[in-house]
Structure formats: C-alpha cells, structure tokens
Design a protein around this motif. Structure first.
Motif, PDB file in Angstrom:
ATOM      1  N   ILE A 215       0.820  -1.213   0.000  1.00 33.31           N
ATOM      2  CA  ILE A 215       0.000   0.000   0.000  1.00 33.31           C
ATOM      3  C   ILE A 215       0.853   1.262   0.000  1.00 33.31           C
ATOM      4  O   ILE A 215       0.393   2.313  -0.467  1.00 33.31           O
ATOM      5  N   SER A 219       0.266   3.789  -3.065  1.00 37.48           N
ATOM      6  CA  SER A 219      -0.143   5.154  -2.754  1.00 37.48           C
ATOM      7  C   SER A 219       0.851   6.168  -3.325  1.00 37.48           C
ATOM      8  O   SER A 219       0.451   7.189  -3.897  1.00 37.48           O
ATOM      9  N   ASP A 224      -5.235   4.854  -5.048  1.00 38.62           N
ATOM     10  CA  ASP A 224      -5.931   4.749  -3.763  1.00 38.62           C
ATOM     11  C   ASP A 224      -6.030   3.285  -3.345  1.00 38.62           C
ATOM     12  O   ASP A 224      -6.813   2.529  -3.923  1.00 38.62           O
ATOM     13  N   PRO A 225      -5.247   2.865  -2.350  1.00 32.00           N
ATOM     14  CA  PRO A 225      -5.302   1.459  -1.949  1.00 32.00           C
ATOM     15  C   PRO A 225      -6.637   1.045  -1.344  1.00 32.00           C
ATOM     16  O   PRO A 225      -7.041  -0.113  -1.473  1.00 32.00           O
ATOM     17  N   VAL A 226      -7.339   1.954  -0.697  1.00 31.86           N
ATOM     18  CA  VAL A 226      -8.638   1.607  -0.108  1.00 31.86           C
ATOM     19  C   VAL A 226      -9.618   1.222  -1.205  1.00 31.86           C
ATOM     20  O   VAL A 226     -10.289   0.177  -1.137  1.00 31.86           O
ATOM     21  N   ILE A 229      -8.442  -2.135  -2.945  1.00 37.13           N
ATOM     22  CA  ILE A 229      -8.711  -3.328  -2.135  1.00 37.13           C
ATOM     23  C   ILE A 229     -10.208  -3.644  -2.149  1.00 37.13           C
ATOM     24  O   ILE A 229     -10.610  -4.807  -2.271  1.00 37.13           O
ATOM     25  N   THR A 230     -11.025  -2.609  -2.029  1.00 40.80           N
ATOM     26  CA  THR A 230     -12.474  -2.811  -2.043  1.00 40.80           C
ATOM     27  C   THR A 230     -12.914  -3.495  -3.328  1.00 40.80           C
ATOM     28  O   THR A 230     -13.739  -4.416  -3.317  1.00 40.80           O
ATOM     29  N   HIS A 233     -10.328  -7.230  -3.669  1.00 41.97           N
ATOM     30  CA  HIS A 233      -9.864  -8.016  -2.522  1.00 41.97           C
ATOM     31  C   HIS A 233      -9.813  -9.507  -2.814  1.00 41.97           C
ATOM     32  O   HIS A 233      -8.975 -10.225  -2.263  1.00 41.97           O
ATOM     33  N   LEU A 239      -1.135  -7.989   2.244  1.00 45.33           N
ATOM     34  CA  LEU A 239      -0.690  -6.612   2.076  1.00 45.33           C
ATOM     35  C   LEU A 239       0.674  -6.400   2.719  1.00 45.33           C
ATOM     36  O   LEU A 239       0.970  -6.965   3.770  1.00 45.33           O
ATOM     37  N   THR A 259       0.475   7.548   3.124  1.00 46.11           N
ATOM     38  CA  THR A 259      -0.220   6.286   2.887  1.00 46.11           C
ATOM     39  C   THR A 259      -1.375   6.134   3.884  1.00 46.11           C
ATOM     40  O   THR A 259      -1.165   6.311   5.090  1.00 46.11           O
ATOM     41  N   VAL A 264      -6.965   1.660   5.528  1.00 52.12           N
ATOM     42  CA  VAL A 264      -6.829   0.314   4.962  1.00 52.12           C
ATOM     43  C   VAL A 264      -7.109  -0.735   6.027  1.00 52.12           C
ATOM     44  O   VAL A 264      -7.861  -1.698   5.797  1.00 52.12           O
TER      45      VAL A 264
END
Length: 306
Positions: A215, A219, A224-226, A229-230, A233, A239, A259, A264
C-alpha cells in the motif's frame, strides 16, 4: 486468566500475546497483523549459514504471528552473494551460480525442517518471497516452487516483471501454487507492476496469479489502496504495510507519510477481508529493526482498535 479488557490492552500496547493453541496471536479485531522477514535484512550473517533462527527470534520479540519469509533468510550467506559484490564481476557470477545450484540441489526436507521451526515458535509462514529475474533457469524456477510447497506457504510473493510473469505461469499451474505479484511505484515502465492496469495484465496470465499489494508503493504511485482493495480483494493474497510520501516520495515512519494505513486496516476490519497485513520496514529508523518493527506493529494495532 487474562480478562478480555487486559488482553485487548496488551494487544494495543504491542506486548507479545500468549500462544493460543501454539500460535502467537497477533490478530486484532479480526485483522491478522504480522511482519515480513525482509524487515530484518540488515541482520549480520555468518558465512555459509542461514539466519532463520535470528528472524524467528525477531518476529517473536515483535509479537508477529504471521510472516512472509524472505528467501535470503533460508539461503547460505555466501551463496547469496552478499558483501555488496557486483553481480557482473567473476565473483558475483560465481555466487549467482552457487545460489542456483543450492536451490536446485537442496531437498524439500531442508525446507520442511525450517517450517517446523516456525511452527514451533507459533509463527505462520503465510508467503515465501522469491524475486524472479531473467537469469533464473527453468530448473531453478521449478525448485523454488518446491521450496514454497515444503515451507507450507500459501503463496509465492515476488517482485518481478510482466515479462518474467509469463514464464512463471506454467510453473504455477504445474504446482497449483498461487503467485502473488508485488508492485512498486515505477509507473513509467510498462514491464513493471505498479498500477491497476499492470496488475490486471498480470492476473490475466494465469488463474493462479494474485496480487501482493504494497500500500505504500501503490499510494506513492498515485493510486488509492482503499478503493483498489475494495474492488479487488478477492484477487489479493496479503498486504505489505509501509508509509511513503505521495508523488513517489520517500519511506517514512508510520503515521508521518501519506499512505492511508489506518483506513486500509479499518477496511479489513469492517469488511472482514481475510488479508494479512504485514509490516515491511524500509524507512530509516532511530532504533534497531526489531525496535522499529515493534513500533509499526503497535501503530497498526492501535489503528485497528480505535
């Protein structure tokens, strides 16, 4: 017996928790927290030996119950070509050939014995790091997949290229082993894994390919890692957690970069995504690697618990 409140306080404080069913319990609110043994890459090495015992002790001190095992930790120091020698030199070329031969000739029993050491310490070897380059022979690649199987790793995590990933695909199918592609922040090279687009190209090469999302790098590369991942996943094995400044900036102490570490980890907690979050210590800390990884573990535990 510890009360639930006492147990939670110990977890947040970074105190190694008692073994539960023979395991170090570093899970907080359903999120599995741990550390990559790459974090201890600066540990001194004795020529001709591995440093498995040293990294197990380090993980134990950090209270990390799950790890990604860095292949040089299980390989003889001299065979790994240490000491900063140039790999193009005669000495470097010999060291590379020695390492290749060691990988090919070392029996699975050697790696099963290493796995037993981690088991005895209560640490789960979740993934095995093998960074594939173009100079790997097919025989050597095949041997590394056998190593991962003997270690009981769920996946081989690798920093590699799209070109090399094409060579790995048939080996992943042969061994029925997941290969988790690790990205960096170099978005200028289309052969490097760094962006959602390059990861997608990798996934399309094999049903056994997954993503090992770092991440910090992701980043720093401007993504955007969030959100990633959403949306992805189900294609991610685990990670790497580090903090970096945006715009391909430097590594920083946890909480000092850009980050979104806490968002996350909260996402993993709230969505119940079963993705281990592993510290990859790369910033220049004031303490020893063990002291710094302890700080990182405590930061993550606090982020999940808040």
């Amino acid at each position: 017996m510890l009360s639930r409140r006492q147990f939670g306080r110990m977890a947040v404080a970074g105190v190694p928790l008692p073994l539960a069913f023979g395991r170090i319990n570093s899970t907080v609110d359903g999120v599995r927290l741990g550390a990559c043994t790459y974090s201890f890459r600066s540990f001194p090495r004795t020529p001709g030996t591995d440093n498995v015992d040293a990294v197990i002790q380090a993980l134990t001190e950090c209270g990390a119950g799950v790890t990604e095992l860095f292949s040089p930790n299980v390989e003889p120091a001299t065979a790994a070509g240490g000491g900063g020698m140039r790999m193009s030199s005669p000495e470097g070329q010999k060291a590379r050939q020695d390492l290749r031969q060691w990988r090919i000739s070392t029996p699975p029993e050697h790696f099963r014995a290493i796995r037993k050491k981690f088991d005895n310490a209560g640490i789960d070897v979740y993934a095995y790091t093998m960074n594939y380059r173009n100079d790997f022979t097919d025989e050597e690649i095949d041997a590394t997949f056998e190593q991962a199987r003997a270690l009981g790793a769920r996946a081989i995590a690798c920093s590699t290229t799209l070109e090399m990933a094409r060579r790995l695909a048939p080996f992943a199918a042969k061994h029925k082993t997941l290969v988790a592609l690790h990205g960096h922040s170099n978005t200028r090279d289309p052969n490097e894994f760094s962006s959602p687009e390059t990861f997608q190209k990798g996934l399309e090469l094999s049903p056994y390919f997954r993503i090992n999302l770092d991440i910090g790098h992701f980043s720093a590369a401007g993504f955007d890692p969030v959100a990633f991942i959403t949306e992805n996943h189900q294609h991610i094995t685990h990670l790497h957690i580090k903090d970096r400044k945006k715009d391909d900036g430097p590594n920083m102490s946890f909480g000092e970069g850009d980050t979104p570490i806490k968002p996350v980890l909260v996402l993993l907690r709230d969505k119940h995504y079963p993705l281990p979050a592993l510290v990859e210590y790369e910033y220049k800390g004031a303490g020893t690697p063990v002291e710094e990884v302890k700080k990182c573990m405590a930061y993550m535990k606090q982020a999940v618990s808040d």
